[in-house]
Design a protein around this motif. Structure first.
Motif, PDB file in Angstrom:
ATOM      1  N   VAL A 254      11.786 -41.842  48.715  1.00 62.65           N
ATOM      2  CA  VAL A 254      12.572 -41.109  47.516  1.00 62.65           C
ATOM      3  C   VAL A 254      13.944 -41.327  47.583  1.00 62.65           C
ATOM      4  CG1 VAL A 254      10.607 -39.263  46.904  1.00 62.65           C
ATOM      5  CG2 VAL A 254      12.321 -38.711  48.549  1.00 62.65           C
ATOM      6  N   ASP A 255      14.316 -41.415  46.429  1.00 68.28           N
ATOM      7  CA  ASP A 255      16.001 -41.503  46.393  1.00 68.28           C
ATOM      8  C   ASP A 255      16.741 -40.312  46.723  1.00 68.28           C
ATOM      9  OD1 ASP A 255      16.096 -44.649  45.299  1.00 68.28           O
ATOM     10  OD2 ASP A 255      14.942 -43.526  43.820  1.00 68.28           O
ATOM     11  N   TYR A 256      16.087 -39.239  46.294  1.00 69.82           N
ATOM     12  CA  TYR A 256      16.690 -38.010  46.336  1.00 69.82           C
ATOM     13  C   TYR A 256      15.701 -37.060  46.704  1.00 69.82           C
ATOM     14  CZ  TYR A 256      19.688 -40.054  43.010  1.00 69.82           C
ATOM     15  OH  TYR A 256      20.621 -40.916  42.369  1.00 69.82           O
ATOM     16  N   ALA A 257      15.983 -35.910  47.584  1.00 65.94           N
ATOM     17  CA  ALA A 257      15.218 -34.823  48.033  1.00 65.94           C
ATOM     18  C   ALA A 257      15.921 -33.742  48.146  1.00 65.94           C
ATOM     19  CB  ALA A 257      14.551 -35.041  49.598  1.00 65.94           C
ATOM     20  N   LEU A 258      15.317 -32.500  47.654  1.00 63.43           N
ATOM     21  CA  LEU A 258      16.028 -31.304  47.278  1.00 63.43           C
ATOM     22  C   LEU A 258      15.434 -30.148  48.020  1.00 63.43           C
ATOM     23  CD1 LEU A 258      18.530 -30.163  45.932  1.00 63.43           C
ATOM     24  CD2 LEU A 258      16.956 -29.765  43.783  1.00 63.43           C
ATOM     25  N   ASP A 259      15.894 -29.453  48.941  1.00 65.56           N
ATOM     26  CA  ASP A 259      15.159 -28.536  49.600  1.00 65.56           C
ATOM     27  C   ASP A 259      15.707 -27.058  49.173  1.00 65.56           C
ATOM     28  OD1 ASP A 259      13.404 -27.162  51.683  1.00 65.56           O
ATOM     29  OD2 ASP A 259      15.350 -26.227  52.107  1.00 65.56           O
ATOM     30  N   THR A 260      14.664 -26.317  48.742  1.00 72.91           N
ATOM     31  CA  THR A 260      14.798 -25.070  48.090  1.00 72.91           C
ATOM     32  C   THR A 260      14.411 -23.892  48.990  1.00 72.91           C
ATOM     33  OG1 THR A 260      13.126 -24.501  46.706  1.00 72.91           O
ATOM     34  CG2 THR A 260      14.890 -25.792  45.655  1.00 72.91           C
ATOM     35  N   THR A 261      13.927 -24.127  50.278  1.00 72.22           N
ATOM     36  CA  THR A 261      13.103 -23.571  51.062  1.00 72.22           C
ATOM     37  C   THR A 261      13.779 -22.700  52.128  1.00 72.22           C
ATOM     38  OG1 THR A 261      12.171 -25.050  52.609  1.00 72.22           O
ATOM     39  CG2 THR A 261      11.213 -24.632  50.752  1.00 72.22           C
ATOM     40  N   GLY A 262      15.053 -23.631  52.607  1.00 73.28           N
ATOM     41  CA  GLY A 262      15.708 -23.139  53.784  1.00 73.28           C
ATOM     42  C   GLY A 262      15.075 -22.986  55.019  1.00 73.28           C
ATOM     43  N   ILE A 283      19.727 -26.460  49.465  1.00 74.08           N
ATOM     44  CA  ILE A 283      20.082 -25.392  48.448  1.00 74.08           C
ATOM     45  C   ILE A 283      19.491 -24.258  49.115  1.00 74.08           C
ATOM     46  CG2 ILE A 283      19.533 -23.940  46.230  1.00 74.08           C
ATOM     47  CD1 ILE A 283      19.062 -26.577  44.839  1.00 74.08           C
ATOM     48  N   GLY A 284      18.336 -23.982  49.726  1.00 75.22           N
ATOM     49  CA  GLY A 284      17.752 -22.800  50.375  1.00 75.22           C
ATOM     50  C   GLY A 284      18.527 -22.129  51.286  1.00 75.22           C
ATOM     51  N   VAL A 285      18.381 -20.532  51.076  1.00 76.61           N
ATOM     52  CA  VAL A 285      19.347 -20.031  52.019  1.00 76.61           C
ATOM     53  C   VAL A 285      18.255 -19.574  53.324  1.00 76.61           C
ATOM     54  CG1 VAL A 285      20.265 -17.616  52.721  1.00 76.61           C
ATOM     55  CG2 VAL A 285      20.525 -18.808  50.183  1.00 76.61           C
ATOM     56  N   PRO A 286      18.360 -19.983  54.633  1.00 71.80           N
ATOM     57  CA  PRO A 286      17.513 -19.754  55.458  1.00 71.80           C
ATOM     58  C   PRO A 286      17.441 -18.050  55.936  1.00 71.80           C
ATOM     59  CG  PRO A 286      19.576 -20.561  56.651  1.00 71.80           C
ATOM     60  CD  PRO A 286      19.580 -20.557  54.879  1.00 71.80           C
ATOM     61  N   SER A 287      16.237 -17.780  56.424  1.00 67.59           N
ATOM     62  CA  SER A 287      16.064 -16.228  56.865  1.00 67.59           C
ATOM     63  C   SER A 287      16.874 -16.159  58.139  1.00 67.59           C
ATOM     64  CB  SER A 287      14.553 -16.068  57.190  1.00 67.59           C
ATOM     65  OG  SER A 287      14.258 -16.913  58.301  1.00 67.59           O
ATOM     66  N   ASP A 288      17.164 -17.137  58.798  1.00 63.08           N
ATOM     67  CA  ASP A 288      17.939 -16.998  59.961  1.00 63.08           C
ATOM     68  C   ASP A 288      19.486 -17.715  59.903  1.00 63.08           C
ATOM     69  OD1 ASP A 288      19.322 -17.053  62.534  1.00 63.08           O
ATOM     70  OD2 ASP A 288      17.721 -18.205  63.439  1.00 63.08           O
ATOM     71  N   PRO A 289      20.391 -16.919  59.868  1.00 61.50           N
ATOM     72  CA  PRO A 289      21.897 -17.683  59.431  1.00 61.50           C
ATOM     73  C   PRO A 289      22.278 -18.532  60.488  1.00 61.50           C
ATOM     74  CG  PRO A 289      22.048 -15.203  59.345  1.00 61.50           C
ATOM     75  CD  PRO A 289      20.497 -15.497  60.019  1.00 61.50           C
ATOM     76  N   ALA A 290      21.553 -18.678  61.717  1.00 58.89           N
ATOM     77  CA  ALA A 290      21.974 -19.728  62.850  1.00 58.89           C
ATOM     78  C   ALA A 290      20.916 -20.768  62.450  1.00 58.89           C
ATOM     79  CB  ALA A 290      21.797 -19.110  63.942  1.00 58.89           C
ATOM     80  N   ALA A 291      20.110 -20.815  61.669  1.00 58.95           N
ATOM     81  CA  ALA A 291      19.286 -22.056  61.612  1.00 58.95           C
ATOM     82  C   ALA A 291      19.837 -23.318  61.373  1.00 58.95           C
ATOM     83  CB  ALA A 291      18.327 -21.729  60.554  1.00 58.95           C
ATOM     84  N   GLY A 292      19.239 -24.476  62.114  1.00 59.83           N
ATOM     85  CA  GLY A 292      19.887 -25.859  61.884  1.00 59.83           C
ATOM     86  C   GLY A 292      18.724 -26.700  61.745  1.00 59.83           C
ATOM     87  N   VAL A 293      18.967 -27.915  61.762  1.00 58.64           N
ATOM     88  CA  VAL A 293      17.893 -28.991  61.797  1.00 58.64           C
ATOM     89  C   VAL A 293      18.404 -30.254  62.686  1.00 58.64           C
ATOM     90  CG1 VAL A 293      16.911 -28.693  59.497  1.00 58.64           C
ATOM     91  CG2 VAL A 293      19.017 -30.312  59.723  1.00 58.64           C
TER      92      VAL A 293
END
Length: 369
Positions: A254-262, A283-293
């Motif tokens: 896909v040209d664009y991917a949009l995450d709303t889950t965090g 966009i999504g706010v993670p439940s863990d403020p320190a979350a990363g990928v």
């Protein structure tokens, strides 16, 4: 002034509907009688301690109502005006003065700080301070104190219950596609999460005339609704690897991917589904403020990958909210398919219904409305 509000009494607590006191507007402030207020994930993030709020406190940041009183110097609205209430911004920093106020350099301070610039607090109960000014409004109350910058006058005929969610969830999802990503006609986009923000993104993709619109969502009812709203495909993440499922629809990605889950694992899957020179919007706010990928540097270089953080859909509210209202009136933004109303007193039932996937966008309304 005495008013009814939904109080959070501690981290993770239910809402307690009770009376509080609210001060009148000072210079630059606007007092609004709230007729409807949307429930957003961000309100619950504050409840759960992910975002700061003083307890007891009042959240709510998708208010809509009628102006009761204005403070000195307010010219944008007058008593009796119908308004939507949105995020606050300082109006003075570089981003605010260049039309990018959703990235206000003082965003955290003016939306989560809970105090006026002089340190005072406008909400109280039995003489003790109550946390407020959440997103410059704390609209889980019959009366809310906002600022001139975060109220938007609306002349058009739109129900308060449909106007309210334009202040955050709808403008965030819709604007993420049309303003932040600037999705091109004929492009392919994948949206992870079929809540109100994700489905608003679907509506944005339809208006942007994306050729392929894929929604990834575990709830069957929400997948069905996504298709009804104009998504071309709805993917169940339980049916297999998400990246493989997306590439089964669009081989090149896909040209664009949009995450709303965090959710980090969901975002990680999108990297494998993106086309060369593609963009991932977060966009999504993670439940863990320190979350990363984890981001493979070579893969990112080879793809020419762009990862873009998005706040409030890059909205300039005084321009964008009226645009959304116009789309609603033209029949191109079917907000009624997203919204379910609940009496204000049933706020805890509304929160539970959203959590259980029974409703997409719960909006609180007052019994006398």
């Amino acid at each position: 002034m005495r008013t009814q509000a939904a109080l959070l009494t501690g981290q993770g607590s239910d809402f307690l509907v009770d009376d509080i006191d609210i001060e009148g507007p000072r210079a630059g402030e606007v007092l609004v009688q709230v007729e409807a207020a949307g429930i957003c994930h961000t309100d619950l993030a504050a409840r759960d301690g992910v975002l700061p709020i003083e307890f007891p406190g009042v959240v709510g940041h998708e208010g809509a109502g009628v102006v009761l009183e204005v403070g000195t110097g307010v010219t944008k609205v007058a008593v009796g005006d119908k308004v939507g209430i949105t995020f606050n911004s300082c109006g003075q920093c570089v981003t605010c003065t260049t039309g990018r106020q959703s990235y206000c350099e003082r965003f955290s301070e003016v939306n989560y700080g809970g105090v006026r610039s002089d340190g005072s607090k406008p909400l109280s109960k039995d003489g003790a301070p109550v946390g407020g000014l959440f997103f410059g409004q704390s609209s889980f109350a019959r009366v809310a104190l906002a600022n001139e910058r975060n109220v938007v006058k609306v002349d058009a005929d739109i129900p308060f219950a449909l106007l309210a969610p334009l202040g955050c969830g709808v403008q965030t999802g819709f604007g993420a596609v049309t303003r932040s990503l600037e999705a091109e006609k004929g492009s392919a986009i994948a949206v992870t999460g079929g809540g109100s923000v994700g489905l608003s993104a679907v509506l944005g993709a339809v208006v942007a005339e994306c050729a392929i619109v894929i929604v990834v969502e575990p709830n069957q009812k929400r997948r069905d609704l996504a298709l009804e709203l104009g998504a071309t495909h709805a993917v169940d993440p339980a049916s297999g690897d998400v990246a493989e499922q997306i590439r089964g629809i669009v081989t090149r990605g896909v040209d664009y991917a949009l995450d709303t889950t965090g959710i980090p694992g969901v975002i990680q899957a999108l990297i494998g589904a993106i086309a060369v020179r593609g963009t991932i919007g977060l966009i999504g706010v993670p439940s863990d403020p320190a979350a990363g990928v984890d981001l493979n540097i070579i893969a990112a270089l080879t793809l020419g990958l762009t990862v873009k953080g998005i706040i409030e859909g890059d909205s300039v509210p005084d321009e964008f909210i009226p645009e959304l209202v116009s789309l609603y009136r033209e029949g191109r933004l079917p907000l009624d398919k997203l919204v379910t109303t609940f009496p204000f007193a049933d706020i805890n039932r509304a929160v539970a219904a959203q959590h259980d996937g029974e409703v997409v966008k719960p909006v609180l309304v007052f019994d006398d409305h």
